[in-house]
Design an enzyme around this catalytic site. Structure first.
Site, PDB file in Angstrom:
ATOM      1  N   HIS A 378       0.791  -1.236   0.000  1.00 23.53           N
ATOM      2  CA  HIS A 378       0.000   0.000   0.000  1.00 23.53           C
ATOM      3  C   HIS A 378       0.819   1.280   0.000  1.00 23.53           C
ATOM      4  O   HIS A 378       0.245   2.363  -0.010  1.00 23.53           O
ATOM      5  CB  HIS A 378      -0.929   0.043   1.226  1.00 23.53           C
ATOM      6  CG  HIS A 378      -2.152  -0.784   1.075  1.00 23.53           C
ATOM      7  ND1 HIS A 378      -3.306  -0.319   0.473  1.00 23.53           N
ATOM      8  CD2 HIS A 378      -2.408  -2.069   1.436  1.00 23.53           C
ATOM      9  CE1 HIS A 378      -4.217  -1.282   0.489  1.00 23.53           C
ATOM     10  NE2 HIS A 378      -3.699  -2.347   1.072  1.00 23.53           N
ATOM     11  N   LYS A 569      -8.629  14.317   3.529  1.00 22.86           N
ATOM     12  CA  LYS A 569      -7.801  13.114   3.620  1.00 22.86           C
ATOM     13  C   LYS A 569      -6.913  13.288   4.847  1.00 22.86           C
ATOM     14  O   LYS A 569      -6.883  14.371   5.443  1.00 22.86           O
ATOM     15  CB  LYS A 569      -6.946  12.941   2.360  1.00 22.86           C
ATOM     16  CG  LYS A 569      -6.202  14.203   1.926  1.00 22.86           C
ATOM     17  CD  LYS A 569      -5.474  14.031   0.595  1.00 22.86           C
ATOM     18  CE  LYS A 569      -6.414  14.018  -0.593  1.00 22.86           C
ATOM     19  NZ  LYS A 569      -6.262  12.878  -1.444  1.00 22.86           N
ATOM     20  N   ARG A 570      -6.165  12.261   5.232  1.00 22.40           N
ATOM     21  CA  ARG A 570      -5.252  12.425   6.360  1.00 22.40           C
ATOM     22  C   ARG A 570      -4.289  13.582   6.082  1.00 22.40           C
ATOM     23  O   ARG A 570      -3.905  13.822   4.945  1.00 22.40           O
ATOM     24  CB  ARG A 570      -4.471  11.130   6.602  1.00 22.40           C
ATOM     25  CG  ARG A 570      -5.280  10.047   7.299  1.00 22.40           C
ATOM     26  CD  ARG A 570      -5.784  10.447   8.664  1.00 22.40           C
ATOM     27  NE  ARG A 570      -4.742  10.520   9.654  1.00 22.40           N
ATOM     28  CZ  ARG A 570      -4.518   9.576  10.571  1.00 22.40           C
ATOM     29  NH1 ARG A 570      -5.295   8.514  10.640  1.00 22.40           N
ATOM     30  NH2 ARG A 570      -3.542   9.710  11.451  1.00 22.40           N
ATOM     31  N   LYS A 575       0.814  14.579   1.012  1.00 20.42           N
ATOM     32  CA  LYS A 575      -0.477  14.902   0.389  1.00 20.42           C
ATOM     33  C   LYS A 575      -0.585  16.401   0.076  1.00 20.42           C
ATOM     34  O   LYS A 575      -1.519  16.847  -0.583  1.00 20.42           O
ATOM     35  CB  LYS A 575      -1.622  14.436   1.293  1.00 20.42           C
ATOM     36  CG  LYS A 575      -1.695  12.894   1.415  1.00 20.42           C
ATOM     37  CD  LYS A 575      -2.812  12.462   2.355  1.00 20.42           C
ATOM     38  CE  LYS A 575      -2.807  10.987   2.667  1.00 20.42           C
ATOM     39  NZ  LYS A 575      -3.307  10.137   1.578  1.00 20.42           N
ATOM     40  N   THR A 677      -8.426   6.709  -2.935  1.00 15.40           N
ATOM     41  CA  THR A 677      -9.791   6.271  -3.293  1.00 15.40           C
ATOM     42  C   THR A 677     -10.765   7.427  -3.132  1.00 15.40           C
ATOM     43  O   THR A 677     -11.839   7.415  -3.724  1.00 15.40           O
ATOM     44  CB  THR A 677     -10.251   5.076  -2.420  1.00 15.40           C
ATOM     45  OG1 THR A 677      -9.976   5.365  -1.051  1.00 15.40           O
ATOM     46  CG2 THR A 677      -9.545   3.794  -2.820  1.00 15.40           C
ATOM     47  N   LYS A 681     -14.240   8.677  -5.338  1.00 14.11           N
ATOM     48  CA  LYS A 681     -15.537   9.043  -4.747  1.00 14.11           C
ATOM     49  C   LYS A 681     -15.995  10.395  -5.288  1.00 14.11           C
ATOM     50  O   LYS A 681     -17.173  10.577  -5.629  1.00 14.11           O
ATOM     51  CB  LYS A 681     -15.426   9.082  -3.214  1.00 14.11           C
ATOM     52  CG  LYS A 681     -15.222   7.697  -2.600  1.00 14.11           C
ATOM     53  CD  LYS A 681     -14.700   7.774  -1.167  1.00 14.11           C
ATOM     54  CE  LYS A 681     -14.171   6.400  -0.749  1.00 14.11           C
ATOM     55  NZ  LYS A 681     -13.366   6.441   0.465  1.00 14.11           N
TER      56      LYS A 681
END
Length: 843
Positions: A378, A569-570, A575, A677, A681
């Site tokens: 992952h 998101k986290r 990110k 993911t 969405k």
């Protein structure tokens, strides 16, 4: 409770969920009243909203139980190959609405609850999220369970029943504060304790080599108590099981201390054993080498493998059938999928059981283990890879350490024979890493012990082959596969965006709910004015609803006509929430510079949790809230720009914000996000994506056409080239005036006047230690955001692109992903045949 909808509004809600049958409504009402009556004790005549929620949950559960029993009977009789999905995280969210959707009960329940003078949505809001995961990995596991049931696979999810899930996030004075998530406080109507299947798990002790074989003795025992949660497929009467283990101390735990008179201490010490399932480690993409975490990993593996072997032995024919005492056929009946390296101990544990307990020959046991296990990688971030100290294993799992050493020796002998004299390769490929502290590389263990290794998006799987596991790929290229992630269309379209699901069903029928590729049929309607208008109207309704929710829950007022620009998101440096912050500051400075100019109004929403020990992530949250504080209170800005931090982002909040978003931010440095993911969405719910060519964004751009996303910034090869050259943040700072202004404002305390040095660590990191090269993509990002503004000013063209994105999102269904796993890794075939419902005779 709030006033229920008017009859007119309710009629509008008749939708793809189907018209409620009157018989069903009467039955739901009767069952609800029975459960409510049972819930209320004699001294309490007034029901609370929570009593109503539990009555409804038990009513819906009644519809599950018969199907659940029948499904398990069906598997017992047919004896199919069983799939075991092992994960330390299952981020399930809420269960009530999802169960009603999958059983086709939502309209009947809605009508029955309405007739009783209650509001279904308000009851749904009472349910606690089951937050037994950190982010993408745990939510993926939840989507996969839904798809495995919908595809009729005999599948089981195995994990830990954490007493406390991912912490609740509070924002106090702009800082994240963690609160324990006591999600079981009021009980969980969806689980069933199964004490009859309680199993012992051993720790510590020592290993004895005897003529009869190897024995692991003098161990401490902890009991694993299973709790089962039903997992219904979509309208196919299949109900699979998620089994989560809870740690219990045995009754004689430490009671030798009782003999010395300290009975109280001995009983209090039971907590030490039961702590194993107390709390979820709140790290996402970061390895924390604590002994308790290793205990959790072995606990779930040891209990699960005993359960798997019990079920294997007691198939329809029981132990009388010689097939079931011989493990030759084990890989034909059992597939174990390791969700990341967290359940990697399955490999040495299966070897231990086969060799020490079942007396299978070592080489045969190794062949069985490899054919049974498969590993999903992952992440490529080095700080996320699990590398456990050998000394910890020596103490906690001495027999497993011996097995790992033996497996590593076999593996290195093979490598040495193929590459004579290549000592460096042996060092790189060893499961044991030498150094000051010897460590076990769990990813290497997973690769050598599995028959299949997969990444979770094409670009990620290529990086896995060409970089992270390059040597292993050269050795066994046939092992390596790609399985691009997906999301379940039941929760992430039908449940969270019924308005959109309805207008899609009107145009192309309901087949897309179980075959998302049918969304391609919407391409015919890209220029259909009625459909364009309908899609835009649904989005606006979702935005109004979310704006009202924010006002009610967070006391924040936003402009529902503005562009909803969302990054949820986290919080993590890779990110790049910081890039989003720099854009917000740049927009702010442009508005201040030219207040009379017309600007596209934007509401920038950023949400996500920071790991409690991750200083930089917590600073990023403080920066976002501080920027919001300044911008949102500046009268020059007014409604043109707002920056909102969405507190306590979780599954149930995602279900509200994603359908309301116009723009989805997927802006990680190319080569760092394995898949994502959330990006999928947003796409299926009609948001346009601004993103880098990273993770599944690459395949989204391929499906919809790159011109229908806002793609910007460096590609993987550009990042590599910049690494070769050396990334110098100061060059960008000095050559880009708007970037310099933004950094200077952060640095000088413009956004933190009461504490001017507050963000010195953030600025220092960006200028001198930024692994993720925020400044290198700043110019391209700002320019791309300008293109976003341009398109947003043309609502018809914007909506046409939205329709194209929705139409091209079919690939990103977890049903497609699981079908690929089933055929290409597990060797089973999905089934479209529904099991007969409990009220009909079995075949």
């Amino acid at each position: 409770m709030a006033a229920p909808l008017s009859d007119g509004d309710r009629r509008k809600q008749i939708s793809v969920r189907g018209i409620a049958e009157l018989g069903d409504v009467a039955e739901v009402r009767k069952s609800f009243n029975r459960h409510l009556h049972f819930t209320l004790v004699k001294d309490r005549n007034v029901a609370t909203p929570r009593d109503y929620y539990f009555a409804l949950a038990h009513t819906v559960r009644d519809h599950l139980v018969g199907r659940w029993i029948r499904t398990q009977q069906h598997y017992y009789e047919r004896d199919p190959k069983r799939i075991y999905y092992l994960s330390l995280e299952f981020y399930m969210g809420r269960t009530l609405q999802n169960t009603m959707v999958n059983l086709g009960l939502q309209n009947a329940c809605d009508e029955a609850i309405y007739q009783l003078g209650l509001d279904l949505e308000e009851l749904e809001e009472i349910e606690e999220d089951a937050g037994l995961g950190n982010g993408g990995l745990g939510r993926l596991a939840a989507c996969f369970l839904d798809s495995m049931a919908t595809l009729g696979l005999a599948a089981y999810g195995y994990g830990i029943r954490y007493e406390f899930g991912i912490f609740n996030q509070k924002i106090v004075d702009g800082w994240q504060v963690e609160e324990a998530d006591d999600w079981l406080r009021y009980g969980n109507p969806w689980e069933k304790a199964r004490p009859e299947y309680m199993l012992p798990v051993q720790f510590y002790g020592r290993v004895e080599h005897t003529p009869e074989g190897v024995k692991w003795i003098d161990t401490q025992v902890v009991l694993a108590m299973p709790y089962d949660t039903p997992v219904p497929g979509y309208k196919n009467n299949t109900v699979n099981t998620m089994r989560l283990w809870s740690a219990k101390a045995p009754n004689d735990f430490n009671l030798q201390e009782f003999n010395m008179g300290d009975y109280i201490e001995a009983v209090l010490d039971r907590n030490l054993a039961e702590n194993i399932s107390r709390v979820l480690y709140p790290n996402d993409n970061f390895f924390e080498g604590k002994e308790l975490r290793l205990k959790q990993e072995y606990f779930v593996v040891a209990a699960t493998l005993q359960d798997i072997i019990r079920r294997f032995k007691s198939s329809k024919f029981g132990c009388r059938d010689p097939v079931r005492t011989c493990f030759e056929t084990f890989p034909d009946k059992v597939a174990i999928q390791l969700n990341d390296t967290h359940p990697a101990l399955s490999i040495p544990e299966l070897m231990r059981i086969l060799v020490d307990v079942e007396k299978v020959d070592w080489d045969k046991a190794w062949e069985i283990t490899k054919r049974t296990c498969a590993y999903t990688n992952h992440t490529v971030l080095p700080e996320a890879l699990e590398r456990w100290p050998v000394s910890m294993f020596e103490k906690l799992l001495p027999r497993h350490l011996e097995i790992i050493y033996a497996l590593n020796q076999m593996h290195l002998d093979r490598v040495a024979a193929l590459y004579p004299g290549d000592i460096d390769r042996l060092r790189r490929m060893s499961v044991i890493e030498e150094g000051d502290c010897k460590r076990i590389n769990m990813a290497h263990l997973c690769v050598i012990g599995s028959h299949a290794v997969n990444g979770v998006a094409r670009i990620h799987s290529d990086i896995v082959k060409n970089s992270v596991f390059k040597d292993f790929y050269e050795l066994e290229p046939e092992k390596f596969q790609n399985k691009t992630n997906g999301i379940t269309p039941r929760r992430w379209l039908l449940l969270c965006n019924p308005g959109l699901a309805d207008i899609i069903a009107e145009k192309i029928g309901e087949g897309f709910i179980t075959d998302l590729s049918q969304l391609k049929k919407l391409l015919e309607f890209i220029d259909n004015e009625t459909f364009i208008r309908d899609v835009a109207k649904v989005k606006q309704e979702n935005k109004l609803k979310f704006a009202a929710y924010l006002e009610e829950q967070y006391k924040v007022k936003i402009n529902p006509m503005s562009m909803f620009d969302v990054q949820v998101k986290r919080i993590h440096e890779y990110k790049r929430q910081l890039l989003n912050c720099l854009h917000a500051i740049t927009l702010y400075n442009r508005i201040r510079c030219n207040p009379s100019k017309s600007f596209v109004p934007r509401t920038i929403m950023i949400g996500g949790k920071a790991a409690p020990g991750y200083h930089m992530a917590k600073m990023i949250i403080k920066l976002i809230t501080s920027i919001g504080e300044v911008i949102n209170n500046d009268p020059y800005v007014g409604d043109k720009l707002k920056v909102i931090f969405l507190e306590n982002y979780r599954v149930s909040l995602a279900e509200k914000v994603i359908p309301a978003a116009d723009l989805s931010q997927q802006i990680s440095t190319a080569g760092t996000e394995a898949s994502g993911t959330g990006n999928m969405k947003f796409m299926v719910n009609g948001a346009l994506t601004i993103g880098t060519m990273d993770g599944a964004n690459v395949e989204m751009a391929e499906e919809a056409g790159e011109e229908n996303l806002f793609i910007f910034g460096m590609r993987v090869e550009d990042v590599e080239a910049l690494d070769q050259k050396g990334y110098n943040a100061r060059e960008y700072y000095e050559s880009l005036p708007e970037l310099r202004q933004a950094i200077d404002q952060i640095s000088s305390g413009f956004f933190s006047p009461r504490d001017p040095g507050c963000f010195k660590d953030v600025v220092n990191m960006l200028m001198y230690h930024d692994r993720f090269k925020v400044f290198a993509d700043y110019e391209a990002y700002i320019k791309c955001q300008g293109q976003v503004d341009q398109l947003f000013m043309d609502p018809r063209e914007w909506t046409r692109k939205v329709i194209r994105n929705i139409a091209c999102s079919g690939k990103f269904s977890s049903d497609r992903t699981i079908t690929e796993y089933a055929r290409e890794i597990w060797g089973v075939e999905p089934s479209a045949t529904a099991i007969p419902p409990p009220n009909l005779p079995r075949n």
